[in-house]
Design an enzyme around this catalytic site. Structure first.
Site, PDB file in Angstrom:
ATOM      1  N   ASN A  20      82.200 117.470  45.414  1.00 35.39           N
ATOM      2  CA  ASN A  20      80.707 117.592  45.441  1.00 35.39           C
ATOM      3  C   ASN A  20      80.181 117.373  43.981  1.00 35.39           C
ATOM      4  O   ASN A  20      79.195 116.666  44.442  1.00 35.39           O
ATOM      5  CB  ASN A  20      80.810 119.671  45.691  1.00 35.39           C
ATOM      6  CG  ASN A  20      79.185 119.833  46.621  1.00 35.39           C
ATOM      7  OD1 ASN A  20      78.530 118.926  47.475  1.00 35.39           O
ATOM      8  ND2 ASN A  20      78.407 120.541  45.597  1.00 35.39           N
TER       9      ASN A  20
ATOM     10  N   GLU B  10      91.465 122.700  40.270  1.00 34.62           N
ATOM     11  CA  GLU B  10      91.013 123.399  41.519  1.00 34.62           C
ATOM     12  C   GLU B  10      92.056 124.250  41.747  1.00 34.62           C
ATOM     13  O   GLU B  10      93.552 123.174  41.671  1.00 34.62           O
ATOM     14  CB  GLU B  10      90.014 122.119  42.644  1.00 34.62           C
ATOM     15  CG  GLU B  10      90.366 123.094  43.947  1.00 34.62           C
ATOM     16  CD  GLU B  10      89.300 124.589  44.113  1.00 34.62           C
ATOM     17  OE1 GLU B  10      89.922 125.255  45.079  1.00 34.62           O
ATOM     18  OE2 GLU B  10      88.686 124.381  43.166  1.00 34.62           O
TER      19      GLU B  10
ATOM     20  N   ASP C 296      81.951 125.947  38.070  1.00 33.06           N
ATOM     21  CA  ASP C 296      80.644 126.955  38.920  1.00 33.06           C
ATOM     22  C   ASP C 296      81.905 128.055  39.637  1.00 33.06           C
ATOM     23  O   ASP C 296      82.636 127.743  40.901  1.00 33.06           O
ATOM     24  CB  ASP C 296      80.889 125.725  40.361  1.00 33.06           C
ATOM     25  CG  ASP C 296      80.089 126.660  41.758  1.00 33.06           C
ATOM     26  OD1 ASP C 296      79.566 127.242  41.442  1.00 33.06           O
ATOM     27  OD2 ASP C 296      79.699 125.536  42.730  1.00 33.06           O
TER      28      ASP C 296
ATOM     29  N   CYS D  93      77.153 131.717  41.734  1.00 34.16           N
ATOM     30  CA  CYS D  93      76.566 132.664  43.253  1.00 34.16           C
ATOM     31  C   CYS D  93      76.491 133.675  43.260  1.00 34.16           C
ATOM     32  O   CYS D  93      76.146 134.733  44.086  1.00 34.16           O
ATOM     33  CB  CYS D  93      77.832 132.248  44.321  1.00 34.16           C
ATOM     34  SG  CYS D  93      79.237 132.555  43.955  1.00 34.16           S
TER      35      CYS D  93
ATOM     36  N   GLU E 213      71.317 132.445  44.081  1.00 28.12           N
ATOM     37  CA  GLU E 213      72.196 131.623  42.833  1.00 28.12           C
ATOM     38  C   GLU E 213      71.811 130.669  42.087  1.00 28.12           C
ATOM     39  O   GLU E 213      70.692 130.320  41.404  1.00 28.12           O
ATOM     40  CB  GLU E 213      72.695 130.461  43.729  1.00 28.12           C
ATOM     41  CG  GLU E 213      73.454 131.196  45.025  1.00 28.12           C
ATOM     42  CD  GLU E 213      74.603 129.887  45.767  1.00 28.12           C
ATOM     43  OE1 GLU E 213      75.151 129.392  45.283  1.00 28.12           O
ATOM     44  OE2 GLU E 213      75.337 130.474  46.697  1.00 28.12           O
TER      45      GLU E 213
END
Length: 362
Positions: A219, A235, A295, A320, A354
């Site tokens: 993203n 990831e 993130d 977040c 966030e």
């Protein structure tokens, strides 16, 4: 009881309260006012899961307050959901209620939509799905014009596809993303665009290479590639890694490698604590990392990852959960100062906030 429209008149005041609270929370580390990115006040949520309440032979969309599972809140409109979601919800429910096969033992319905007009509906059951169900679901799929998935215990029936394709306009470029059902995607599309745009602007004058941890389906990674010589991203989710690889090809990116490692594993790899077969084709010593993008999940960075990240000249930290971001900042502020500070209102009308930080080595 029905859930009706949110009161959009209250939104500016609620957003200002969030900005004030965030600024005060981070005041020990920066005098900056947060750059505030507001959500659209309505139709901002691209994905949602509804319980299905069955009563007197009819199915209804419902939600429950936490801990109160015997008192459903029947939903007759869902204005926080995307316009496409709101258009599809009554069509799907009407078809379910017209078909005993589709309605029987249905207990949940999930909608995944995109800003670019794609959608996917997942119907979840307390029964095995047979050929009769598949025939009814195919008729529904043809009627609404979007794919249907059926799920039950140890069963997933994909009639056409199990993903949507999103196209996000960021500045003068459009980026394409495959988003697979059940994997993580940003729920607020416009805020997702704002976050990517903010990250690109923060990296505009970058040199060297980028490391990204927790990259998901690419993203942030894919739009940021143009600002760096080389990019390495990690990831842990196999589904997200596979989607990211497809998204790399779809966007014509040539300077990005993605490997399936957790942040803890990558920390061990870069510290040469132990080798990983998944890095056998990656020469870590060939990278000149100037920036790291993180993130993380709500728990924030673990201690070892936080220490590893502190070695980089620039840290772009999207969070977040500002509380755990603040805990990490107490350590990172020993070596870095806050250069930029942002609030992204992913979930309006809630206490959830966030935030984004650009940290530069002192």
């Amino acid at each position: 009881m029905a859930i009706h429209r949110v009161n959009t008149d209250d939104y500016p005041e609620q957003l200002q309260h969030k900005a004030t609270r965030l600024r005060e929370a981070f005041s020990a580390f920066t005098d900056l006012q947060p750059e505030v990115f507001p959500s659209p006040p309505e139709h901002y949520r691209l994905r949602a899961e509804f319980k299905v309440w069955q009563e007197k032979g009819r199915a209804h969309y419902a939600m429950y307050r936490q801990g109160e599972y015997k008192q459903p809140f029947i939903i007759d409109e869902f204005t926080v959901g995307s316009e496409l979601m709101n258009r599809l919800m009554p069509q799907v429910l009407e078809a379910v209620n017209d078909s005993e096969v589709l309605r029987k033992r249905l207990f949940s319905a999930e909608f995944l939509t995109t800003l670019s007009g794609d959608a996917l509906i997942t119907l979840i059951y307390h029964k095995q799905l047979d050929e009769e169900w598949e025939a009814a679901a195919r008729a529904l799929q043809q009627k609404i014009g979007y794919p249907i998935i059926g799920r039950s215990r140890k069963q997933k029936v994909v009639l056409e596809r199990d993903y949507v394709t999103e196209r996000l306009q960021i500045g003068d470029k459009t980026y394409q993303y495959k988003q697979v059902e059940g994997s993580f995607t940003q729920p607020n599309g416009e805020i997702c665009r704002a976050m990517i745009g903010w990250a690109k602007d923060a990296c505009r004058d970058s040199e060297g290479d980028l490391l990204e941890l927790y990259c998901g389906n690419g993203n942030f990674t894919i739009p940021l590639c143009e600002h760096f010589d080389k990019v390495l991203a990690t990831e842990i989710s196999k589904v997200s890694v596979n989607s990211a690889q497809e998204n790399i090809r779809a966007n014509g990116v040539t300077n990005l490698d993605i490997v399936r490692l957790s942040s803890e594993e990558f920390t061990q790899a870069i510290d040469k604590v132990r080798p990983f077969r998944r890095l056998k084709d990656i020469d870590l010593d060939s990278y000149d990392f100037s920036t790291v993008l993180v993130d993380p999940p709500r728990a924030g960075l673990d201690n070892d990852t936080c220490a590893m990240v502190a070695r980089f000249p620039r840290i772009l930290y999207i969070s977040c959960n500002p509380e755990t971001q603040l805990e990490n900042l107490r350590e990172l502020s020993k070596t870095h100062r806050v250069e930029r500070f942002a609030l992204f209102d992913q979930f309006p009308y809630t206490d959830h906030t966030e935030s984004g930080l650009l940290l530069v080595r002192k």
